[in-house]
Design an enzyme around this catalytic site. Structure first.
Site, PDB file in Angstrom:
ATOM      1  CE1 TYR A 138      11.466   2.933 -18.074  1.00 50.46           C
ATOM      2  CE2 TYR A 138      10.148   1.123 -18.973  1.00 50.46           C
ATOM      3  CZ  TYR A 138      11.285   1.579 -18.302  1.00 50.46           C
ATOM      4  OH  TYR A 138      12.237   0.669 -17.885  1.00 50.46           O
ATOM      5  CE  LYS A 190      14.499   1.608 -20.552  1.00 50.72           C
ATOM      6  NZ  LYS A 190      15.972   1.564 -20.384  1.00 50.72           N
TER       7      LYS A 190
END
Length: 297
Positions: A157, A161
């Site tokens: 994750y 990002k």
């Protein structure tokens, strides 16, 4: 002219991950300003609820799409242009989260295919449409503080990002002399489906979290101010706290500290003392000033 000039009656917004949370809140804001809205999401159940919330008028259309599939994005473009004729406001907001280990390749694919390639697919498919608009247009990409400060525990994750942040920055530079503004939305703790919220949830919002509508309003404010970064505070974390955390993370590079020193046990006293210092003092510290000089050179 303000970057919010794009949010006006007659213009079309297309929002991925738009059937709940922040995406739905931005869609609601767009509708309040008279925009036509194309909502893109993976969940048919959420799409049906979103259309109900947005009023179900002819100015609202929903599309069930997996943004990780480029072919589905191409088909979506054809449908949206046939339905609305243009897209002036593009928000690439679709995202997922999961937990997994370094040997779990499926975990990395699940996160990166949606969070990163969903953005890449959206840009490659819709940027020509948005930049060809007759008037002002805008592209908003949703990032995460985890892609900036990189807290331990969810490498896929965080990496997705971090990459999204880099893409948005590069896109902003490449479109700097056009009528299309680019913005990176970085929410704080927000009560969305990822945190137990959403239009189908009965869970009570935690006191520290913002409502998605607050994030949408903050994005609008930052767009109106002509800002690229819209890094949201929340009810627990102030903007000054965010800035200190980001400065500390950059300091790992500049001061050659161990990676992710903020979370290492041997650095806890230093971090606590650092967070108590005045932000203006920290922003004027020699190490950080030197980093700025090196970037300019």
């Amino acid at each position: 002219m303000s970057n919010t000039a794009v949010i006006k009656p007659g213009n079309t917004s297309l929002i991925t991950g738009g059937a709940s949370g922040i995406g739905l809140a931005v869609a609601t804001l767009c509708r309040k300003h008279g925009m036509r809205v194309a909502i893109v999401d993976y969940s048919n159940e959420y799409l049906a609820k979103a259309k109900e919330i947005l009023g179900g008028s002819e100015d609202v259309e929903t599309y069930q799409v997996d943004v990780s599939d480029l072919n589905q994005l191409h088909r979506l473009k054809d449908k949206v242009l046939e339905r609305f004729g243009s897209v002036e406001f593009l928000m690439l907001n679709a995202g997922v989260s999961a937990k997994g280990g370094w040997n779990d390749v499926d975990y990395f694919h699940k996160i990166l295919d949606t969070n990163l390639y969903g953005v890449i697919n959206g840009i490659s498919t819709f940027m020509p449409v948005v930049t060809s608009a007759s008037g002002p247009s805008a592209i908003v990409i949703t990032g995460s503080k985890q892609g900036i400060t990189n807290p331990p525990g969810n490498p896929a994750y965080n990496a997705s990002k971090a990459a999204v942040k880099a893409l948005a920055e590069h896109l902003s530079y490449d479109l700097r002399d056009t009528k299309t503004s680019v913005h990176l939305l970085v929410p704080g703790w927000t009560f969305t489906g990822m945190s137990g919220g959403g239009p189908l949830s009965n869970t009570e919002k935690p006191a520290g979290a913002w409502w998605p509508e607050q994030v949408a309003d903050y994005l609008y404010q930052k767009m109106d101010e002509g800002k690229f970064y819209a890094i949201c505070p929340d009810n627990d974390v102030t903007s000054d706290m965010d800035k200190k955390r980001m400065l500390w993370s950059n300091g790992d590079l500049v001061d050659e500290r161990p990676a992710l020193s903020r979370w290492r046990e041997t650095w806890q006293d230093d971090v606590k003392a650092y967070m108590k210092r005045d932000l203006n003092d920290l922003m004027g510290s020699p190490n950080l000033s030197q980093m700025g000089n090196e970037i300019e050179e």
